[in-house]
Structure formats: C-alpha cells, structure tokens
Design an enzyme around this catalytic site. Structure first.
Site, mmCIF file in Angstrom:
data_model
loop_
_atom_site.group_PDB
_atom_site.id
_atom_site.type_symbol
_atom_site.label_atom_id
_atom_site.label_comp_id
_atom_site.label_asym_id
_atom_site.label_seq_id
_atom_site.Cartn_x
_atom_site.Cartn_y
_atom_site.Cartn_z
ATOM 1 N N ASP A 3 81.340 -7.690 -35.781
ATOM 2 C CA ASP A 3 81.104 -8.850 -36.093
ATOM 3 C C ASP A 3 82.500 -9.306 -37.210
ATOM 4 O O ASP A 3 82.705 -8.690 -38.311
ATOM 5 C CB ASP A 3 79.881 -9.364 -37.386
ATOM 6 C CG ASP A 3 79.527 -10.706 -37.425
ATOM 7 O OD1 ASP A 3 80.554 -11.601 -37.214
ATOM 8 O OD2 ASP A 3 78.478 -10.911 -38.117
ATOM 9 N N GLY A 14 82.790 -17.242 -30.346
ATOM 10 C CA GLY A 14 83.632 -17.854 -29.329
ATOM 11 C C GLY A 14 85.236 -18.348 -29.544
ATOM 12 O O GLY A 14 85.716 -18.923 -28.886
ATOM 13 N N ASP A 64 76.137 -19.119 -34.873
ATOM 14 C CA ASP A 64 74.887 -18.870 -34.860
ATOM 15 C C ASP A 64 73.843 -19.840 -34.403
ATOM 16 O O ASP A 64 73.741 -20.950 -34.469
ATOM 17 C CB ASP A 64 74.355 -18.426 -36.207
ATOM 18 C CG ASP A 64 75.327 -17.161 -36.814
ATOM 19 O OD1 ASP A 64 76.114 -16.812 -36.356
ATOM 20 O OD2 ASP A 64 74.859 -16.631 -38.026
HETATM 21 C C1 GAL Z 1 76.924 -13.541 -38.813
HETATM 22 C C2 GAL Z 1 76.380 -13.304 -37.195
HETATM 23 C C3 GAL Z 1 75.016 -13.176 -37.151
HETATM 24 C C4 GAL Z 1 74.572 -12.078 -38.253
HETATM 25 C C5 GAL Z 1 75.119 -12.362 -39.314
HETATM 26 C C6 GAL Z 1 75.015 -11.016 -40.639
HETATM 27 O O1 GAL Z 1 78.326 -13.774 -38.602
HETATM 28 O O2 GAL Z 1 76.837 -14.395 -36.210
HETATM 29 O O3 GAL Z 1 74.395 -12.802 -35.909
HETATM 30 O O4 GAL Z 1 75.081 -10.793 -37.862
HETATM 31 O O5 GAL Z 1 76.524 -12.661 -39.360
HETATM 32 O O6 GAL Z 1 75.486 -11.053 -41.717
#
Ligand code: GAL
Length: 393
Positions: free
Chosen positions: A152, A199, A220
């Site tokens: 991420d 994206g 999200d």
């Molecule tokens: C976001 C991600 C989520 C989750 C979260 C955890 O950036 O899009 O799906 O993983 O971080 O902190």
C-alpha cells in the site's frame, strides 16, 4: 510394488523429457490466473484484528462452505506490524505472537494467508513499512509461509508530491514497487502481489510491468450503496487492462457488513463478477446471515467472476440511471447485468444485437436460477439499486 516403481521411473523420465523440451525462459505460472478470492480483515475489523480473530475467520471460511465455493486467501491487513530488531528483521506486534504458527494453522485448513505492508517508511495506519528492508521483509514473509502481499503506497505519497513533476513522482513509485517484486521473486515462493495505490497515475497501464498481479483502481470503498456504485460503475473503460495474472481491483467486498440491503449487495457482487474483480470478502465470517452467505457463494455468480478466459466486462450502454454491462465468457457465452441505479423500480431492456450477438441465445436469470428460454433480447423490471444478472449461451 515393481509396477509402482516402474511407473515412477516412467513418470520421472517423462518429466525429464518435458523439462528438456520446455523453452529455457518459460515464465512460471502466475500466482493469480483468475481473480484472487478470499477474505481481508480491513473492512470489518480495521485495527481490531489479532491472531485469534484471524484463526476464527479461517475456521468460518471452511465451516460456512466458502472454501468449497473457491475462497482461498485469509488476508491480514494493516496493524499487525511490530518493530524491527537489531538486524532489521520485522516482528509482528503483540496481537500476533507467532506469525509462522498462524500461517501453519491457516494452511492446515486448506487455505492460504496474506499480509500487508507499504513501500514507504510507514503504513497508512502509521505502522512500520518496508522501505529499505524489501529483501529482508520478503524473506521473512516467505519464511512464515505467506502467500499474498498487499503493498500500500501510503507514506510514499508526500514524497511523490514533493518530487515536483509527475515523471519524477512516478519514478519513485515504479522503483519502489519493482524493488518488492524482485524481492518476492527472489524468495522462490509464489506470492500474489497486490498493489494498493488507489488508481493514481493510471496504474492499470503499468501495474503488470512492475510485477503486480492486481492493482487498486480507486480510493477506499465504504459500506454504502452510493460509494460502492461510484466505484463499480466508475470502472467503465478499464476492461482492456485486465488479463489472467493481471487484474484491476476496485477494492474489497462490503457484502454482509450491514450498510446496504440484500438487493444492493447483489448489485455489488454482480458488478464485481462482471468486472472480473478480486473477491475478498470484508465481513465477519463468523457472524454471517444465511442471506449474506448465499450472496457470497452463489456458484453461478462466482463462475462469471472466475471464468477462465479472464476477460473483464464493460459498460455496453447507460441511459440516465439504467446501465447495461456485459462480460465475455469462455465458449462464446456472456454475462449481462441490467442495472437500475435509481431508487425506484424501472424496466431495463437489452437487445442481444447490441452485444454483438447474431440471432438468439439461451438465456438464464442467474440470481433467480431460472432458465428464461431462447431469446433475442430481454426486458424486465429491475428493483431500485438492483440488478438482473443474465447468462447467455
Ligand atoms: C488504505 C487502503 C485500505 C487499508 C488501509 C490500511 O490506504 O486503501 O484498503 O489497507 O489503508 O491502513
């Protein structure tokens, strides 16, 4: 016994001949030939995830019949991370006393296990990321028996903005993702590589070239019809970037989390299946209603998502709140979604000629599990926020 031995020798010889005949640089089989199916901790549990909860989800995946329907991965999202020791090796925090033992447990259930990190110094929830420790972390994951990594972007974001130009920002991003890809490959363990970068910079154009098996195409999801619909219907035009081994990821499922009704969750599931999206349940599998389970495990819907041709569907037509989407399936069949995004019931029609079909096709209403006959088109009343999902051929 002699026969068995002879059989074994024959097999070994056949394998040797096959290996000799194989092209020297044949690519290893993809870890994600169809869109990954499983469960992820984030949507329901967020930071309230620990060893016992993960084991309970694995148990429930088996007991509920989800494993038998094709769900495989039990994925731990953010907040498992502890600190690094003097050698830089990452350790889980106290919520996860023994990651290897947990992985062994999940594997003993016939399931696979996934984990989460960031290419930056910190994860999105502020835990330890993998920057500067990619090779070491990949080795640690492999030693634990990890089968899937969600990577991420998180804390690399500000640095990319500071880079000034889009090109420079993208260099940072590409290099970071490639580093982990090489590290994962060097472990020799097949590990699904899931890029999570919302994206940004049209990731669908290059996600596969940095090793990604899937890449998040959006921000999200939340457990609200409006957000799910914005994300799902917003995937129009991306079908050409998906293929076996490389999938667009419109985020995890919210089915069963309580913020939508059953009609809306069927729309969510149908749209994700037409999109050949990864299907990662995001609910508490230990507390599912029979209705939630039926939506998650409908075999005909899952078969549309997992179709071996691996082609993503796309929008055929949108007229105001009414949308027709279609996905080509193997053997010339098609999945067709008649969607009504308004909150009132409305008739939706599809003529099969607009799907490129000549003549008529055997038509089945998938959620109703009902054959409708051999037709040249179909017009039906679709509930508000609902869908009628058809299989043609
Ligand atoms: C976001 C991600 C989520 C989750 C979260 C955890 O950036 O899009 O799906 O993983 O971080 O902190």
């Amino acid at each position: 016994m002699i026969q068995a031995r002879t059989g074994l020798r024959t097999l070994t010889l056949a394998a040797a001949i096959a290996a000799a005949a194989a092209p020297a640089l044949a690519a290893p089989p993809s870890a994600a030939p169809t869109p990954p199916m499983g469960w992820n901790s984030w949507n329901h549990f967020a930071a309230k995830i620990d060893d016992a909860t993960v084991r309970a989800q694995a148990d429930a995946m088996v007991k509920s019949g989800m494993r038998d329907a094709g769900f495989r991965y039990i994925n731990i999202d953010d907040t498992w991370e502890g600190t690094r020791d003097a050698n830089g090796v990452i350790h889980p925090n106290s919520k996860f006393p023994d990651m290897k033992a947990l992985a062994d447990y999940v594997h003993s259930k016939g399931l696979k296990i996934g984990i989460y990190s960031s290419p930056g110094p910190k994860t999105c929830a502020g835990y330890e990321g993998s920057e500067g420790h990619e090779a070491q972390d990949a080795q640690t994951y492999a030693a634990w028996g990890i089968d899937y990594l969600k990577y991420d972007l998180c804390s690399l974001g500000p640095r990319m903005i500071a880079a000034g130009s889009l090109d420079k920002a993208q260099d940072i991003e590409l290099a970071a993702y490639k580093k982990m890809d090489a590290a994962l490959k060097a472990t020799g363990r097949p590990i699904v590589y899931s890029l999570c970068q919302y994206g940004v910079a049209q990731v669908w154009r290059w996600g596969g070239s940095v090793g990604g098996n899937l890449w998040r195409t959006t921000g999200d999801i939340t457990d609200k019809y409006a957000r799910m619909a914005t994300i799902g219907f917003g995937q129009a035009g991306l079908s050409k970037y998906a293929k076996p081994g490389n999938w667009n990821d419109p985020d995890m499922l919210e089915v069963g989390n309580g913020g939508m009704n059953a009609t809306e969750y069927r729309t969510h599931m149908s749209l994700w299946a037409i999109l050949a999206a990864p299907l990662l349940a995001g609910n508490d599998l230990t507390k599912m209603s029979p209705e939630t389970l039926a939506i998650l495990t409908n075999r005909e819907v899952l078969a549309i998502d997992q179709d071996k041709a691996g082609r993503q569907g796309d929008r055929v037509r949108a007229e105001g709140p009414l949308e027709v989407w279609a996905k080509p399936l193997s053997g010339g069949a098609k999945a067709v979604g008649l969607f009504n995004t308004s909150d009132q019931p409305s008739y939706v029609e599809v003529k099969y000629s607009e799907l490129g079909l000549k003549g008529s096709a055997k038509t089945r209403d998938v959620w109703a599990a009902k054959d409708l006959g051999v037709l040249k088109g179909y017009r039906t009343l679709v509930p508000g926020h609902g869908v009628v999902l058809l299989r043609l051929g």
